[in-house]
Design an enzyme around this catalytic site. Structure first.
Site, mmCIF file in Angstrom:
data_model
loop_
_atom_site.group_PDB
_atom_site.id
_atom_site.type_symbol
_atom_site.label_atom_id
_atom_site.label_comp_id
_atom_site.label_asym_id
_atom_site.label_seq_id
_atom_site.Cartn_x
_atom_site.Cartn_y
_atom_site.Cartn_z
ATOM 1 N N ASP A 1 0.837 -1.200 0.000
ATOM 2 C CA ASP A 1 0.000 0.000 0.000
ATOM 3 C C ASP A 1 0.872 1.252 0.000
ATOM 4 O O ASP A 1 0.608 2.214 -0.732
ATOM 5 C CB ASP A 1 -0.915 -0.021 1.226
ATOM 6 C CG ASP A 1 -1.784 1.221 1.324
ATOM 7 O OD1 ASP A 1 -2.674 1.390 0.477
ATOM 8 O OD2 ASP A 1 -1.558 2.027 2.247
ATOM 9 N N GLU B 1 -1.478 -5.261 -4.221
ATOM 10 C CA GLU B 1 -0.595 -4.461 -3.364
ATOM 11 C C GLU B 1 0.552 -5.317 -2.838
ATOM 12 O O GLU B 1 1.712 -4.873 -2.808
ATOM 13 C CB GLU B 1 -1.387 -3.865 -2.203
ATOM 14 C CG GLU B 1 -2.312 -2.730 -2.612
ATOM 15 C CD GLU B 1 -3.096 -2.158 -1.451
ATOM 16 O OE1 GLU B 1 -3.481 -0.978 -1.529
ATOM 17 O OE2 GLU B 1 -3.326 -2.885 -0.464
#
Length: 239
Positions: free
Chosen positions: A56, A128
């Site tokens: 992220d 991610e």
């Protein structure tokens, strides 16, 4: 340890991504859902939740840097809105589906039976984690290459990301916050044959400053309503 079948499977993904991992276990971990880990009582293989956390951050710095370099004339607010769209779970899940990432993911039996391979949050998390694996294995430039390949149609401006914004929901929230009547959508026109209809729909709201009614068109009523809501949003300069 990763068995030969798993290694062979991941090699195909490496070829598709154009990156050869020094430690392919990182790639495997990025694509291992926690349900598989706990269901199989694994000790030598971990799941991808921690990598998702790192990924992220990697995603955000890459997107932020891209926007900063690409749009020197946009202000902070405009850049933040673009960033929010480009790191949204819905876009990440779409990109994961585009490359059929779920084919390479490991799920527990129950998660798989319940459709976990097509759950958007599972897909966005895995993408991610994949970026994190690239970063851990070969640094930020490797993650950047993979991301830019996945987002090429957007970065080349050949794909419109406007569809990611649910203008109808946002317009409804706007009217609720003002304490006024909810938006009203009216079909103005339908044209074309049954298999190729074009709808024209108006979206109307009545704030204290006076009624606003604008139209949108689309191949379905849903799309036309979204486009009409977007026109109202744009006139109000809400986005």
């Amino acid at each position: 340890m990763i068995n030969s079948d798993r290694t062979k499977q991941l090699k195909k993904l490496e070829t598709f991504l154009g990156i050869k991992f020094k430690n392919i276990a990182l790639l495997s971990q990025a694509l291992t859902h926690s349900s598989y880990y706990y269901e199989n009582n694994l000790e030598d293989i971990c799941h991808n939740e921690r990598m998702e956390f790192l990924g992220d951050a990697v995603l955000k710095i890459l997107i932020t840097n891209y926007l900063y370099d690409t749009y020197p004339d946009k202000n902070e607010g405009e850049l933040s809105k673009l960033q929010a769209m480009l790191i949204s779970d819905s876009l990440l899940a779409k990109k994961a589906r585009d490359i059929e990432l779920s084919k390479y993911m490991l799920f527990g039996l129950n998660e798989h039976k319940n459709g976990g391979a097509d759950v958007s949050s599972n897909l966005s998390d895995a993408l991610e984690a994949l970026l994190a694996a690239c970063y851990l294995d070969q640094g930020l430039n490797a993650a950047k290459k993979v991301l830019h390949d996945l987002y090429r149609s957007i970065f080349d401006k050949t794909e419109n990301i406007d569809y990611l914004i649910d203008y109808k929901s946002k317009l409804q929230e706007y009217t609720q916050n003002l304490g006024i009547e909810l938006p009203e959508y009216t079909v103005i026109d339908e044209s074309g044959p049954g298999h190729d209809k074009l709808y024209t729909i108006s979206a109307t709201i009545i704030p204290d400053t006076g009624a606003i009614s604008l139209i949108g068109t689309g191949k379905s009523k849903k799309i036309a309503e979204q486009n009409a809501a977007r026109e109202v949003f744009n006139q109000l300069e809400l986005f």
